[in-house]
Design a protein around this motif. Structure first.
Motif, PDB file in Angstrom:
ATOM      1  N   SER A  17      38.549  42.400  50.744  1.00 49.94           N
ATOM      2  CA  SER A  17      38.677  41.758  49.383  1.00 49.94           C
ATOM      3  C   SER A  17      39.756  42.765  48.590  1.00 49.94           C
ATOM      4  O   SER A  17      39.876  44.098  48.473  1.00 49.94           O
ATOM      5  CB  SER A  17      37.436  41.950  48.700  1.00 49.94           C
ATOM      6  OG  SER A  17      36.500  40.870  49.422  1.00 49.94           O
ATOM      7  N   ARG A  19      41.265  42.531  44.196  1.00 47.61           N
ATOM      8  CA  ARG A  19      41.379  41.683  42.829  1.00 47.61           C
ATOM      9  C   ARG A  19      42.671  42.104  42.242  1.00 47.61           C
ATOM     10  O   ARG A  19      42.925  43.452  41.832  1.00 47.61           O
ATOM     11  CB  ARG A  19      40.119  42.130  42.208  1.00 47.61           C
ATOM     12  CG  ARG A  19      40.206  41.152  40.996  1.00 47.61           C
ATOM     13  CD  ARG A  19      39.104  41.700  40.103  1.00 47.61           C
ATOM     14  NE  ARG A  19      39.008  40.714  39.059  1.00 47.61           N
ATOM     15  CZ  ARG A  19      38.124  40.978  37.732  1.00 47.61           C
ATOM     16  NH1 ARG A  19      38.370  42.365  37.362  1.00 47.61           N
ATOM     17  NH2 ARG A  19      37.801  40.078  36.731  1.00 47.61           N
ATOM     18  N   SER A  21      45.210  42.051  38.851  1.00 48.83           N
ATOM     19  CA  SER A  21      45.069  41.484  37.465  1.00 48.83           C
ATOM     20  C   SER A  21      46.513  41.284  36.973  1.00 48.83           C
ATOM     21  O   SER A  21      47.469  42.152  37.558  1.00 48.83           O
ATOM     22  CB  SER A  21      44.626  42.816  36.452  1.00 48.83           C
ATOM     23  OG  SER A  21      43.093  42.729  37.359  1.00 48.83           O
ATOM     24  N   PHE A  67      40.078  32.831  47.748  1.00 46.24           N
ATOM     25  CA  PHE A  67      40.790  33.098  46.665  1.00 46.24           C
ATOM     26  C   PHE A  67      40.220  32.671  45.387  1.00 46.24           C
ATOM     27  O   PHE A  67      39.823  30.991  45.357  1.00 46.24           O
ATOM     28  CB  PHE A  67      42.271  32.936  46.516  1.00 46.24           C
ATOM     29  CG  PHE A  67      43.131  34.146  47.349  1.00 46.24           C
ATOM     30  CD1 PHE A  67      42.647  34.318  48.676  1.00 46.24           C
ATOM     31  CD2 PHE A  67      44.472  33.768  47.174  1.00 46.24           C
ATOM     32  CE1 PHE A  67      43.126  35.274  49.648  1.00 46.24           C
ATOM     33  CE2 PHE A  67      45.244  34.991  48.306  1.00 46.24           C
ATOM     34  CZ  PHE A  67      44.352  35.312  49.308  1.00 46.24           C
ATOM     35  N   THR A  68      39.927  32.995  44.182  1.00 44.88           N
ATOM     36  CA  THR A  68      39.647  32.529  43.097  1.00 44.88           C
ATOM     37  C   THR A  68      40.477  32.942  41.850  1.00 44.88           C
ATOM     38  O   THR A  68      40.777  34.327  41.745  1.00 44.88           O
ATOM     39  CB  THR A  68      38.347  32.740  42.782  1.00 44.88           C
ATOM     40  OG1 THR A  68      37.221  32.295  43.807  1.00 44.88           O
ATOM     41  CG2 THR A  68      37.622  32.157  41.463  1.00 44.88           C
ATOM     42  N   SER A  70      41.155  33.342  37.842  1.00 50.86           N
ATOM     43  CA  SER A  70      40.452  32.879  36.543  1.00 50.86           C
ATOM     44  C   SER A  70      41.278  33.858  35.297  1.00 50.86           C
ATOM     45  O   SER A  70      42.457  34.539  35.527  1.00 50.86           O
ATOM     46  CB  SER A  70      39.052  33.846  36.425  1.00 50.86           C
ATOM     47  OG  SER A  70      39.258  35.263  36.971  1.00 50.86           O
ATOM     48  N   TYR A  79      43.778  36.832  36.708  1.00 49.15           N
ATOM     49  CA  TYR A  79      42.953  37.608  37.740  1.00 49.15           C
ATOM     50  C   TYR A  79      43.244  36.705  38.879  1.00 49.15           C
ATOM     51  O   TYR A  79      43.232  35.494  38.942  1.00 49.15           O
ATOM     52  CB  TYR A  79      41.492  37.936  37.285  1.00 49.15           C
ATOM     53  CG  TYR A  79      41.312  38.643  36.126  1.00 49.15           C
ATOM     54  CD1 TYR A  79      40.904  37.914  35.012  1.00 49.15           C
ATOM     55  CD2 TYR A  79      41.502  39.967  36.121  1.00 49.15           C
ATOM     56  CE1 TYR A  79      40.687  38.576  34.014  1.00 49.15           C
ATOM     57  CE2 TYR A  79      41.300  40.657  34.941  1.00 49.15           C
ATOM     58  CZ  TYR A  79      40.959  40.025  33.831  1.00 49.15           C
ATOM     59  OH  TYR A  79      40.540  40.812  32.576  1.00 49.15           O
ATOM     60  N   GLN A  81      41.127  37.065  42.425  1.00 47.71           N
ATOM     61  CA  GLN A  81      40.095  37.420  43.372  1.00 47.71           C
ATOM     62  C   GLN A  81      40.277  37.122  44.637  1.00 47.71           C
ATOM     63  O   GLN A  81      40.360  35.917  44.924  1.00 47.71           O
ATOM     64  CB  GLN A  81      38.408  37.348  43.028  1.00 47.71           C
ATOM     65  CG  GLN A  81      37.542  37.938  43.934  1.00 47.71           C
ATOM     66  CD  GLN A  81      37.427  39.330  43.851  1.00 47.71           C
ATOM     67  OE1 GLN A  81      37.567  39.928  42.888  1.00 47.71           O
ATOM     68  NE2 GLN A  81      37.368  39.760  45.143  1.00 47.71           N
ATOM     69  N   ASN A  83      39.242  37.082  48.698  1.00 47.80           N
ATOM     70  CA  ASN A  83      38.048  37.516  49.702  1.00 47.80           C
ATOM     71  C   ASN A  83      38.638  37.229  50.904  1.00 47.80           C
ATOM     72  O   ASN A  83      39.681  36.338  51.045  1.00 47.80           O
ATOM     73  CB  ASN A  83      36.923  36.875  49.422  1.00 47.80           C
ATOM     74  CG  ASN A  83      36.407  37.279  47.875  1.00 47.80           C
ATOM     75  OD1 ASN A  83      36.581  38.538  47.613  1.00 47.80           O
ATOM     76  ND2 ASN A  83      35.744  36.684  47.362  1.00 47.80           N
TER      77      ASN A  83
END
Length: 121
Positions: A17, A19, A21, A67-68, A70, A79, A81, A83
Motif C-alpha cells: 500500500s 498513500r 497526498s 484505491f480510495t 478522499s 488523498y 489511498q 491498496n
C-alpha cells in the motif's frame, strides 16, 4: 500563484500500500473537482479517480475496490489511498484540481508536479 504539491510516492512490493497526498496553496477562492491521473512509460495519461467538492467519487475500472480517493476541504488537500498494488499500477501519478483564484471567477485546471509510484513483482 497556485501550487499543487504532491507527496507519498515511492517503491513498494506487489500487494502493498501507498498513500499519496496533494495540497493546494496560494490565492484560492474555491476548489471544485479534485482528482488523480497517472502516466506509465510509453502510455497516455489516464484518469485514476476524481472527487467533487461534495464528496462524490469516480474511479477507473482498473482501480475500483483497491484505491480510495478522499479530500479535506479545510486543508485544500486530496488523498489517494492505494491498496493491493500491482506492477501495472507503476506510473507517475499527477493530482489535478479545478481552482478559482478570484471571487466569483472561473475555475481553472491546475496540476501537480507528479509522484513516481513503482510496484515491484
Amino acid at each position: 500563484q497556485v501550487q499543487l504539491v504532491e507527496s507519498g510516492g515511492g517503491l513498494v512490493q506487489a500487494g502493498g500500500s501507498l498513500r499519496l497526498s496533494c495540497a493546494a496553496s496560494g490565492i484560492i477562492f474555491g476548489i471544485n473537482s479534485m482528482g488523480w491521473y497517472r502516466q506509465a512509460p510509453g502510455k497516455q495519461r489516464e484518469l485514476v479517480a476524481t472527487i467533487t467538492s461534495g464528496g462524490i467519487t469516480t474511479y477507473a475500472d482498473s482501480v475500483k475496490g483497491r484505491f480510495t480517493i478522499s479530500r479535506d476541504n479545510a486543508k485544500n488537500t486530496v488523498y489517494l489511498q492505494m491498496n493491493s498494488l500491482k506492477p501495472e499500477d507503476t506510473a507517475v501519478y499527477y493530482c489535478n484540481a479545478e481552482i478559482r483564484t478570484a471571487p466569483w471567477g472561473p475555475f481553472y485546471d491546475y496540476w501537480g508536479q507528479g509522484a513516481q509510484v513503482t510496484v515491484s513483482s
